[in-house]
Design a protein around this motif. Sequence first.
Motif, PDB file in Angstrom:
ATOM      1  N   GLY A  85      12.908 -31.406 -42.643  1.00 49.67           N
ATOM      2  CA  GLY A  85      13.805 -31.715 -43.773  1.00 49.67           C
ATOM      3  C   GLY A  85      13.915 -30.654 -44.816  1.00 49.67           C
ATOM      4  O   GLY A  85      12.971 -30.073 -45.174  1.00 49.67           O
ATOM      5  N   GLY A  86      15.101 -30.357 -45.309  1.00 49.92           N
ATOM      6  CA  GLY A  86      15.359 -29.232 -46.205  1.00 49.92           C
ATOM      7  C   GLY A  86      14.879 -29.435 -47.605  1.00 49.92           C
ATOM      8  O   GLY A  86      14.908 -30.528 -48.127  1.00 49.92           O
ATOM      9  N   ALA A  87      14.453 -28.377 -48.244  1.00 50.25           N
ATOM     10  CA  ALA A  87      14.016 -28.427 -49.628  1.00 50.25           C
ATOM     11  C   ALA A  87      15.186 -28.181 -50.537  1.00 50.25           C
ATOM     12  O   ALA A  87      15.951 -27.268 -50.341  1.00 50.25           O
ATOM     13  CB  ALA A  87      12.931 -27.384 -49.885  1.00 50.25           C
ATOM     14  N   VAL A  88      15.333 -29.020 -51.541  1.00 51.10           N
ATOM     15  CA  VAL A  88      16.390 -28.839 -52.510  1.00 51.10           C
ATOM     16  C   VAL A  88      15.760 -28.483 -53.828  1.00 51.10           C
ATOM     17  O   VAL A  88      14.863 -29.173 -54.292  1.00 51.10           O
ATOM     18  CB  VAL A  88      17.219 -30.140 -52.674  1.00 51.10           C
ATOM     19  N   GLY A  89      16.205 -27.415 -54.457  1.00 49.98           N
ATOM     20  CA  GLY A  89      15.684 -27.049 -55.766  1.00 49.98           C
ATOM     21  C   GLY A  89      14.794 -25.836 -55.730  1.00 49.98           C
ATOM     22  O   GLY A  89      14.815 -25.055 -56.651  1.00 49.98           O
ATOM     23  N   ASN A  90      14.036 -25.652 -54.661  1.00 50.27           N
ATOM     24  CA  ASN A  90      13.213 -24.452 -54.596  1.00 50.27           C
ATOM     25  C   ASN A  90      13.354 -23.829 -53.226  1.00 50.27           C
ATOM     26  O   ASN A  90      12.424 -23.326 -52.646  1.00 50.27           O
ATOM     27  CB  ASN A  90      11.753 -24.748 -54.912  1.00 50.27           C
ATOM     28  N   SER A  91      14.564 -23.848 -52.699  1.00 48.29           N
ATOM     29  CA  SER A  91      14.827 -23.235 -51.411  1.00 48.29           C
ATOM     30  C   SER A  91      15.463 -21.881 -51.598  1.00 48.29           C
ATOM     31  O   SER A  91      15.917 -21.533 -52.674  1.00 48.29           O
ATOM     32  CB  SER A  91      15.756 -24.135 -50.582  1.00 48.29           C
ATOM     33  N   ALA A  92      15.526 -21.162 -50.485  1.00 49.39           N
ATOM     34  CA  ALA A  92      16.118 -19.835 -50.552  1.00 49.39           C
ATOM     35  C   ALA A  92      17.594 -19.902 -50.860  1.00 49.39           C
ATOM     36  O   ALA A  92      18.161 -19.002 -51.444  1.00 49.39           O
ATOM     37  CB  ALA A  92      15.896 -19.089 -49.237  1.00 49.39           C
ATOM     38  N   SER A  93      18.254 -20.946 -50.466  1.00 51.04           N
ATOM     39  CA  SER A  93      19.667 -21.115 -50.762  1.00 51.04           C
ATOM     40  C   SER A  93      19.991 -22.578 -50.693  1.00 51.04           C
ATOM     41  O   SER A  93      19.297 -23.368 -50.085  1.00 51.04           O
ATOM     42  CB  SER A  93      20.536 -20.349 -49.754  1.00 51.04           C
ATOM     43  N   SER A 226      13.372 -23.005 -46.940  1.00 52.02           N
ATOM     44  CA  SER A 226      12.830 -23.916 -47.950  1.00 52.02           C
ATOM     45  C   SER A 226      11.419 -23.585 -48.411  1.00 52.02           C
ATOM     46  O   SER A 226      10.851 -24.325 -49.202  1.00 52.02           O
ATOM     47  CB  SER A 226      12.835 -25.355 -47.399  1.00 52.02           C
ATOM     48  N   GLY A 227      10.844 -22.487 -47.925  1.00 48.59           N
ATOM     49  CA  GLY A 227       9.425 -22.260 -48.137  1.00 48.59           C
ATOM     50  C   GLY A 227       9.043 -21.236 -49.170  1.00 48.59           C
ATOM     51  O   GLY A 227       8.010 -20.558 -49.009  1.00 48.59           O
ATOM     52  N   CYS A 228       9.791 -21.088 -50.240  1.00 45.54           N
ATOM     53  CA  CYS A 228       9.399 -20.104 -51.254  1.00 45.54           C
ATOM     54  C   CYS A 228       8.097 -20.499 -51.946  1.00 45.54           C
ATOM     55  O   CYS A 228       7.291 -19.639 -52.310  1.00 45.54           O
ATOM     56  CB  CYS A 228      10.511 -19.900 -52.279  1.00 45.54           C
ATOM     57  N   GLY A 229       7.854 -21.816 -52.105  1.00 43.69           N
ATOM     58  CA  GLY A 229       6.619 -22.269 -52.741  1.00 43.69           C
ATOM     59  C   GLY A 229       5.385 -21.918 -51.925  1.00 43.69           C
ATOM     60  O   GLY A 229       4.460 -21.261 -52.428  1.00 43.69           O
ATOM     61  N   VAL A 304       2.829 -17.142 -61.199  1.00 45.31           N
ATOM     62  CA  VAL A 304       3.945 -17.691 -60.422  1.00 45.31           C
ATOM     63  C   VAL A 304       4.899 -18.342 -61.405  1.00 45.31           C
ATOM     64  O   VAL A 304       4.482 -19.095 -62.294  1.00 45.31           O
ATOM     65  CB  VAL A 304       3.473 -18.713 -59.375  1.00 45.31           C
ATOM     66  N   CYS A 305       6.181 -18.054 -61.258  1.00 43.31           N
ATOM     67  CA  CYS A 305       7.216 -18.631 -62.123  1.00 43.31           C
ATOM     68  C   CYS A 305       8.156 -19.488 -61.300  1.00 43.31           C
ATOM     69  O   CYS A 305       8.578 -19.093 -60.203  1.00 43.31           O
ATOM     70  CB  CYS A 305       8.024 -17.540 -62.822  1.00 43.31           C
ATOM     71  N   SER A 306       8.490 -20.647 -61.826  1.00 43.30           N
ATOM     72  CA  SER A 306       9.559 -21.462 -61.263  1.00 43.30           C
ATOM     73  C   SER A 306      10.849 -21.051 -61.954  1.00 43.30           C
ATOM     74  O   SER A 306      10.953 -21.106 -63.190  1.00 43.30           O
ATOM     75  CB  SER A 306       9.281 -22.952 -61.501  1.00 43.30           C
ATOM     76  N   MET A 307      11.840 -20.610 -61.177  1.00 45.65           N
ATOM     77  CA  MET A 307      13.062 -20.054 -61.730  1.00 45.65           C
ATOM     78  C   MET A 307      14.257 -20.977 -61.489  1.00 45.65           C
ATOM     79  O   MET A 307      14.378 -21.604 -60.428  1.00 45.65           O
ATOM     80  CB  MET A 307      13.352 -18.684 -61.111  1.00 45.65           C
ATOM     81  N   GLY A 308      15.135 -21.032 -62.497  1.00 44.98           N
ATOM     82  CA  GLY A 308      16.382 -21.761 -62.360  1.00 44.98           C
ATOM     83  C   GLY A 308      17.503 -20.833 -61.934  1.00 44.98           C
ATOM     84  O   GLY A 308      17.284 -19.656 -61.628  1.00 44.98           O
ATOM     85  N   PRO A 309      18.750 -21.332 -61.902  1.00 45.41           N
ATOM     86  CA  PRO A 309      19.886 -20.515 -61.463  1.00 45.41           C
ATOM     87  C   PRO A 309      20.024 -19.236 -62.279  1.00 45.41           C
ATOM     88  O   PRO A 309      19.810 -19.222 -63.489  1.00 45.41           O
ATOM     89  CB  PRO A 309      21.084 -21.456 -61.686  1.00 45.41           C
ATOM     90  N   GLY A 310      20.362 -18.168 -61.584  1.00 46.64           N
ATOM     91  CA  GLY A 310      20.514 -16.872 -62.256  1.00 46.64           C
ATOM     92  C   GLY A 310      20.428 -15.734 -61.272  1.00 46.64           C
ATOM     93  O   GLY A 310      21.101 -15.742 -60.245  1.00 46.64           O
ATOM     94  N   GLY A 316      17.039 -23.387 -57.285  1.00 50.18           N
ATOM     95  CA  GLY A 316      15.683 -23.280 -57.793  1.00 50.18           C
ATOM     96  C   GLY A 316      14.864 -22.391 -56.881  1.00 50.18           C
ATOM     97  O   GLY A 316      15.140 -22.295 -55.677  1.00 50.18           O
ATOM     98  N   HIS A 317      13.822 -21.742 -57.434  1.00 46.97           N
ATOM     99  CA  HIS A 317      13.091 -20.747 -56.643  1.00 46.97           C
ATOM    100  C   HIS A 317      11.764 -20.449 -57.325  1.00 46.97           C
ATOM    101  O   HIS A 317      11.585 -20.715 -58.515  1.00 46.97           O
ATOM    102  CB  HIS A 317      13.945 -19.484 -56.550  1.00 46.97           C
TER     103      HIS A 317
END
Length: 378
Positions: A85-93, A226-229, A304-310, A316-317
Amino acid sequence: MQQRKISKRLERNILVAVLLVIWVCIALCVIQIVQTAVLRAQVKEQGEQIRRACNAIETFHGAALEAQSGQGIIWDGFGELESGGGAVGNSASDTVGGEGMPCPQPVEGTLPQAESLSYPQQCGLDYVDKPQDRTARQVLERLEELGREDERIAAIRQNSGLYPERLLEALANNPEMADFVVRYLEEHEPGGLTESEKQEDFPLFLQWDPRWGYASYGKNSCIAVSGCGPTCLSMVLYYLTGNEELTPDVIGDYSMENGYYLPGTGTLWALFEDTAPLYGVYVSQPDPSEWEMKAALDGGAVLVCSMGPGDFTAGGHFIVLYGYDEDGFLINDPNCVARSRVSWSYEQLRRQMKHLWVFETKQDLPVYDYVSVTDPVW
């Protein structure tokens, strides 16, 4: 007179009925013609897809056999597909359409010999545009544009029906992934760190590295998407402990097995806070001020930083900060080599930053009984 009126009325009714029957027949004929045309188009499209699939399989698999036969390694099939299942919010895209994607599982076997250059050194570019949300059509248009300069992406675009939409969107946002996406159709083996990486203090681990990127993570998804975390945590633990076994796929499996992945949300922040102490790494969450961040880095910590859109993501990333110079902070972005090769000012990072973790080892910390992340922790 009365009979004549009745006769005319009867004739009129008969004429109306005949016209109605004729109209219904014409309508049915038109519907039949349209349905036939649609069916023919579908059959033609399916035939074309089968033809493209056969050509692509022959092209890519043949190339893989030819390339690997020179190294004494021959693949005799394709990797297994497994639901996840795909990650939403901290995925690569973010997704183009649907919730997730099929992902080949790495096959077990002898690990391939490490190459002299790390994967990031082999595939990195000097510049990559900001990630964007794109429709499925826009993704294909972007791939067509990138394909004019890269034959691999051109081949992927031509055979786009063979690849998951989320993987294509990730490629549209980062052409560095071309080699990884091409290899998606091949069979895969996991791999360890290269000698080049072991000589670096802070090697970059890419979530779409073939050594672990195809491993399942989430619902119908994988580490690459989905595995940036898990990839960031893998880097942190390697930097601070030197543990080479905690690769992103190992951390990803632990995250899934112990409830740190939430469908529809992605990797929970608790993965960082709960897992690092198992390896003697202390975790804190200070105010993300420039002074606090630089002081932590001066003390040997990794952030480690949690990043929003930008600049780093359209959704999320997570990224890793390991130092700073006169131009700004030094980062390792698990989704992009190009963005990892430049310094980032505090202002650039702060306006996109959602949360900050500081990881460090301290001499006065209590000794932990280390627990393998392959075992559940209750």
